[in-house]
Design a protein around this motif. Structure first.
Motif, PDB file in Angstrom:
ATOM      1  N   ALA A 135       0.283 -14.473   9.312  1.00  0.00           N
ATOM      2  CA  ALA A 135      -0.115 -13.118   9.708  1.00  0.00           C
ATOM      3  C   ALA A 135       0.994 -12.361  10.427  1.00  0.00           C
ATOM      4  O   ALA A 135       0.817 -11.186  10.754  1.00  0.00           O
ATOM      5  N   LEU A 136       2.140 -13.019  10.691  1.00  0.00           N
ATOM      6  CA  LEU A 136       3.248 -12.346  11.357  1.00  0.00           C
ATOM      7  C   LEU A 136       3.872 -11.314  10.427  1.00  0.00           C
ATOM      8  O   LEU A 136       3.845 -11.475   9.198  1.00  0.00           O
ATOM      9  N   PRO A 137       4.437 -10.245  10.975  1.00  0.00           N
ATOM     10  CA  PRO A 137       4.993  -9.176  10.127  1.00  0.00           C
ATOM     11  C   PRO A 137       6.005  -9.665   9.098  1.00  0.00           C
ATOM     12  O   PRO A 137       6.009  -9.201   7.962  1.00  0.00           O
ATOM     13  N   SER A 138       6.889 -10.618   9.446  1.00  0.00           N
ATOM     14  CA  SER A 138       7.916 -11.082   8.511  1.00  0.00           C
ATOM     15  C   SER A 138       7.287 -11.718   7.283  1.00  0.00           C
ATOM     16  O   SER A 138       7.658 -11.429   6.142  1.00  0.00           O
ATOM     17  N   SER A 139       6.289 -12.596   7.478  1.00  0.00           N
ATOM     18  CA  SER A 139       5.626 -13.253   6.351  1.00  0.00           C
ATOM     19  C   SER A 139       4.795 -12.270   5.556  1.00  0.00           C
ATOM     20  O   SER A 139       4.761 -12.306   4.317  1.00  0.00           O
ATOM     21  N   ALA A 140       4.103 -11.381   6.263  1.00  0.00           N
ATOM     22  CA  ALA A 140       3.237 -10.431   5.573  1.00  0.00           C
ATOM     23  C   ALA A 140       4.033  -9.508   4.662  1.00  0.00           C
ATOM     24  O   ALA A 140       3.626  -9.205   3.536  1.00  0.00           O
ATOM     25  N   LEU A 141       5.192  -9.058   5.134  1.00  0.00           N
ATOM     26  CA  LEU A 141       5.994  -8.150   4.325  1.00  0.00           C
ATOM     27  C   LEU A 141       6.557  -8.844   3.090  1.00  0.00           C
ATOM     28  O   LEU A 141       6.591  -8.275   1.996  1.00  0.00           O
ATOM     29  N   MET A 142       7.007 -10.091   3.266  1.00  0.00           N
ATOM     30  CA  MET A 142       7.587 -10.822   2.138  1.00  0.00           C
ATOM     31  C   MET A 142       6.555 -11.120   1.051  1.00  0.00           C
ATOM     32  O   MET A 142       6.909 -11.308  -0.111  1.00  0.00           O
ATOM     33  N   ASN A 143       5.291 -11.172   1.423  1.00  0.00           N
ATOM     34  CA  ASN A 143       4.245 -11.497   0.458  1.00  0.00           C
ATOM     35  C   ASN A 143       3.709 -10.277  -0.279  1.00  0.00           C
ATOM     36  O   ASN A 143       2.841 -10.423  -1.143  1.00  0.00           O
ATOM     37  N   HIS A 144       4.178  -9.079   0.056  1.00  0.00           N
ATOM     38  CA  HIS A 144       3.721  -7.880  -0.633  1.00  0.00           C
ATOM     39  C   HIS A 144       4.261  -7.855  -2.067  1.00  0.00           C
ATOM     40  O   HIS A 144       5.460  -8.064  -2.316  1.00  0.00           O
ATOM     41  N   SER A 145       3.372  -7.574  -3.006  1.00  0.00           N
ATOM     42  CA  SER A 145       3.782  -7.553  -4.418  1.00  0.00           C
ATOM     43  C   SER A 145       4.750  -6.419  -4.711  1.00  0.00           C
ATOM     44  O   SER A 145       5.600  -6.535  -5.600  1.00  0.00           O
ATOM     45  N   TRP A 146       4.650  -5.324  -3.937  1.00  0.00           N
ATOM     46  CA  TRP A 146       5.554  -4.203  -4.208  1.00  0.00           C
ATOM     47  C   TRP A 146       7.011  -4.555  -3.903  1.00  0.00           C
ATOM     48  O   TRP A 146       7.932  -3.957  -4.473  1.00  0.00           O
ATOM     49  N   VAL A 147       7.229  -5.528  -2.996  1.00  0.00           N
ATOM     50  CA  VAL A 147       8.613  -5.929  -2.693  1.00  0.00           C
ATOM     51  C   VAL A 147       9.256  -6.570  -3.923  1.00  0.00           C
ATOM     52  O   VAL A 147      10.408  -6.282  -4.281  1.00  0.00           O
ATOM     53  N   VAL A 148       8.489  -7.456  -4.605  1.00  0.00           N
ATOM     54  CA  VAL A 148       9.005  -8.103  -5.815  1.00  0.00           C
ATOM     55  C   VAL A 148       9.268  -7.057  -6.888  1.00  0.00           C
ATOM     56  O   VAL A 148      10.314  -7.054  -7.554  1.00  0.00           O
ATOM     57  N   GLY A 149       8.291  -6.143  -7.039  1.00  0.00           N
ATOM     58  CA  GLY A 149       8.477  -5.093  -8.043  1.00  0.00           C
ATOM     59  C   GLY A 149       9.673  -4.210  -7.728  1.00  0.00           C
ATOM     60  O   GLY A 149      10.430  -3.817  -8.629  1.00  0.00           O
ATOM     61  N   PHE A 150       9.789  -3.882  -6.453  1.00  0.00           N
ATOM     62  CA  PHE A 150      10.920  -3.045  -6.032  1.00  0.00           C
ATOM     63  C   PHE A 150      12.252  -3.724  -6.324  1.00  0.00           C
ATOM     64  O   PHE A 150      13.219  -3.068  -6.753  1.00  0.00           O
ATOM     65  N   TYR A 151      12.307  -5.017  -6.108  1.00  0.00           N
ATOM     66  CA  TYR A 151      13.554  -5.749  -6.325  1.00  0.00           C
ATOM     67  C   TYR A 151      13.870  -5.885  -7.819  1.00  0.00           C
ATOM     68  O   TYR A 151      15.011  -5.728  -8.242  1.00  0.00           O
ATOM     69  N   VAL A 152      12.844  -6.160  -8.627  1.00  0.00           N
ATOM     70  CA  VAL A 152      13.059  -6.377 -10.067  1.00  0.00           C
ATOM     71  C   VAL A 152      13.396  -5.064 -10.760  1.00  0.00           C
ATOM     72  O   VAL A 152      14.302  -4.977 -11.583  1.00  0.00           O
ATOM     73  N   ILE A 153      12.672  -4.036 -10.433  1.00  0.00           N
ATOM     74  CA  ILE A 153      12.867  -2.754 -11.129  1.00  0.00           C
ATOM     75  C   ILE A 153      13.927  -1.952 -10.374  1.00  0.00           C
ATOM     76  O   ILE A 153      13.618  -1.022  -9.621  1.00  0.00           O
ATOM     77  N   GLY A 154      15.172  -2.380 -10.544  1.00  0.00           N
ATOM     78  CA  GLY A 154      16.278  -1.682  -9.889  1.00  0.00           C
ATOM     79  C   GLY A 154      16.553  -0.313 -10.465  1.00  0.00           C
ATOM     80  O   GLY A 154      17.158   0.531  -9.791  1.00  0.00           O
ATOM     81  N   VAL A 155      16.076  -0.085 -11.731  1.00  0.00           N
ATOM     82  CA  VAL A 155      16.321   1.195 -12.395  1.00  0.00           C
ATOM     83  C   VAL A 155      15.670   2.336 -11.615  1.00  0.00           C
ATOM     84  O   VAL A 155      16.165   3.453 -11.561  1.00  0.00           O
ATOM     85  N   PHE A 156      14.528   2.022 -10.997  1.00  0.00           N
ATOM     86  CA  PHE A 156      13.787   3.056 -10.274  1.00  0.00           C
ATOM     87  C   PHE A 156      14.117   2.999  -8.775  1.00  0.00           C
ATOM     88  O   PHE A 156      13.248   3.091  -7.916  1.00  0.00           O
TER      89      PHE A 156
END
Length: 659
Positions: free
Chosen positions: A311-332
């Protein structure tokens, strides 16, 4: 088949794109990673501040409960009933002490038992409360508690000190009582310097009161623990882990979080982050002295807020699906950066709302406290006033907010420009007083008990927070307790103690001025039939009605007393003759014989009256009362609803009877 040929230009483009892409991926990765870590640090800092404030507020609420209970116990120990029962140990003062205990238990729902023990631990007076019913323990059920730890610890106290036991489960006959009843005990010594008698007053408070206070203060989305000084769980998210020490079991908290427990028990307050998560803690001291020291430093509790790693902010942020999408879709990249910016703003707003909710929760708790609460800035301008303060002072908060409220309600000594309340901002120490006065809106003044503490915000703003109680209610309560010791609880008539005092005065006047005095013993006839027919509640109604009739048919200088049951006494401190006393008795006889309307019907009773007419220098209370008692029994023997008179004259000891 023709194999396509790639030109050097195309190869260079691919290589350049690949290098550029790798560099962009690396920069993008570093930017995303750095931004996420930065945001996690900000959220972690805000989270620590919010949880620390919640733990500190809960600790203060618990300490306040201890302080109020200790003050109650010291007040009881100083009452005449407790002091004189310790001195004389007789039935009269035992009854008075029982009345004090009964009033205290009846008015305080958090108290469950009050006892007076001798110095060896034998119970002399004990009252228990079950639900709303307060009942006393009779002599054959009183127990010897000399071996119990709280009796031993209380007996070792210095005079004026208060003992506070650890919070544990109630034990009856050597077994933990089921269902569990959390209990905490307060003890104080009572010492009589003249006789050397020593006693102990033990007050049992329901431990659930403290646990409920803890639950209210620590309410939120994260698990919370209340630990004792050995690290055992008194309250926690899993009830199966609570009270292990009562059964000789090890601490579950120590088994789950050994690294965190060592730090929590070592430091007074703070936070520690382990692989399990973040622990924010604060220490609760049962009793604090005015100088800030604590009694029994070995006895503390810990309020602990636990945020699991997931539940800590560091773990919670890393588990967000938008982070993975943001990283993969570099075009956008541009679109994702915009989204991320809005996400940061949203998260900051959430944290701000959470801080506001925590602040509102604090003010909500303060608004339902039994104390008035006033907050002023460093210039004495009032910024907050809770509903209890409005009720006590008669002001509306809007009348004083943004005004020099301190000058309006605080009464200073004449010619003293200094203000001890505002001086706490200079001394940085808590100021407590029972000698201050506040001015109400109607310009009347009331005595108050107050605590004033310096207040400093993160922005550097300074001020003072004042919590106070209307001490006049406590004075009225003490006067009520005093009056109960001299009144019959059913009819409100004076009791035997008042009668004896007034008889002593009447006897003294009789000896000095040769006056006659009259003493009438009254015993109701057929009262038992009323109880049997209509019930004891109806009998109580009849007794109150008879008491009122007696008072209406005697002079203001006469005294009507209820001796118990259906027996009354009327003292006529000055009568001109025996015939005059008989006239009064006949009026009483007529008044009592009138029908009494009860909820279930109409009842009639008679009264047998025995009168002692006395005069002389050698009269005694016992002698006159015995003469009136004999006269009453003679009246009953002659057929009830009769009047019989004994003349008890000194010094010639001549006695005459009239019927």
């Amino acid at each position: 088949m023709r194999i396509p040929i790639i030109s050097w230009k195309e190869k260079g483009f691919v290589k350049s794109a690949l290098i550029t892409g790798l560099v962009c991926v690396l920069v993008f990765t570093l930017a995303v990673y750095g931004a996420l870590q930065y945001q996690a640090v900000l959220q972690s800092d805000d989270l620590k501040v919010a949880e620390q404030a919640k733990a500190r507020m809960t600790s203060g609420l618990l300490e306040q409960v201890f302080e109020y209970t200790a003050n109650d116990l010291l007040a009881i120990a100083s009452l005449p009933a407790a002091v004189r029962f310790n001195r004389y140990r007789n039935a009269e003062w035992e009854e008075a002490l029982q009345l004090v205990f009964k009033a205290q238990l009846g008015q305080k729902p958090t108290y469950s038992q009050l006892r007076f023990l001798d110095h060896d631990g034998m119970e002399l007076v004990r009252l228990d409360k079950n639900g709303r019913r307060v009942f006393k323990k009779y002599e054959d059920t009183l127990q010897h508690k000399g071996g119990r730890y709280y009796v031993i610890e209380t007996a070792a106290l210095a005079e004026g000190e208060v003992y506070v036991s650890p919070l544990d489960l109630n034990i009856e006959k050597g077994q933990v009582e089921a269902p569990y009843k959390p209990m905490i005990r307060f003890g104080v010594r009572v010492v009589d310097e003249d006789t050397g008698n020593q006693g102990l007053i033990i007050l049992n408070m329901k431990g659930q009161t403290l646990l409920d206070t803890f639950d209210t203060g620590m309410a939120g989305s994260h698990p919370a623990f209340l630990l004792n000084s050995e690290g055992h769980i008194l309250a926690g998210p899993d009830h199966n882990d609570e009270w292990a020490f009562m059964f000789g079991l090890p601490s579950s908290f120590a088994q789950y979080y050994p690294e965190a427990l060592e730090r929590i028990l070592e430091d007074d307050h703070g936070w520690i982050e382990t692989s399990d998560g973040l622990f924010v803690y604060e220490t609760v001291h049962p009793l604090k002295l005015p100088n800030g020291d604590t009694e029994g430093k070995h006895y503390t509790w810990k309020t602990v807020s636990f945020i699991p790693s997931a539940a800590l902010p560091s773990s919670a942020l890393m588990n967000h699906s938008w982070v993975v999408g943001f990283y993969v879709i570099g075009v956008f990249l541009t679109l994702v950066i915009s989204f991320y910016t809005h996400f940061l703003i949203h998260k900051r707003r959430e944290l701000r709302r959470e801080n506001e909710r925590q602040s509102k929760r604090f003010w909500k708790i303060s608004s339902v406290l039994g104390d008035g609460l006033i907050v002023m800035d460093k210039h004495g301008v009032l910024t907050y006033m809770n509903p209890e303060a409005e009720r006590i002072l008669g002001w509306d908060a809007q009348d004083l907010v943004h005004k020099q409220g301190h000058e309006v309600f605080h009464v200073h000594e004449q010619g003293n420009p200094d203000c001890s309340v505002m001086d706490v901002m200079k001394t940085r120490q808590l100021y407590r007083s029972k000698d201050e006065e506040f001015r109400r809106k109607d310009d009347s003044t009331i005595p108050v008990i107050l605590n004033a503490a310096p207040l400093t915000s993160d922005t550097g703003d300074e001020g003072v927070v004042i919590s106070f109680q209307d001490f006049s209610e406590i004075k009225e309560y003490q006067e009520t307790i005093h009056s109960l010791a001299f009144q019959d609880s059913l009819t409100g008539l004076p009791n035997r103690r008042v009668l004896e005092d007034r008889m002593q005065l009447a006897i003294a006047l009789s000896g000095r001025h040769a006056r006659h005095l009259g003493l009438m013993f009254l015993d109701l006839d057929h009262f038992k039939e009323v109880n049997d027919t209509y019930g004891h509640d109806a009998g109580d109604i009849l007794l109150r009605e008879i008491a009122e009739r007696l008072e209406r048919n005697v002079r203001e200088t006469d005294t009507v007393v209820r001796m118990g049951g259906d027996e009354f006494i009327v003292l006529l401190p000055e009568v001109s003759s025996t015939e005059n006393a008989i006239v009064v008795a006949e009026k009483v006889l007529h008044a009592v014989s009138q029908p009494v309307v009860l909820p279930l019907g109409v009842a009639r009773v008679g009264v047998s009256i025995g009168i002692a007419i006395a005069r002389g220098a050698g009269l005694t209370v016992e002698g006159v009362m015995q003469s009136a008692d004999k006269a009453m029994y003679e009246a009953k023997r002659r057929g009830k609803n009769q009047i019989f008179v004994n003349e008890y004259l000194l010094p010639d000891n001549e006695s005459h009877s009239h019927s």
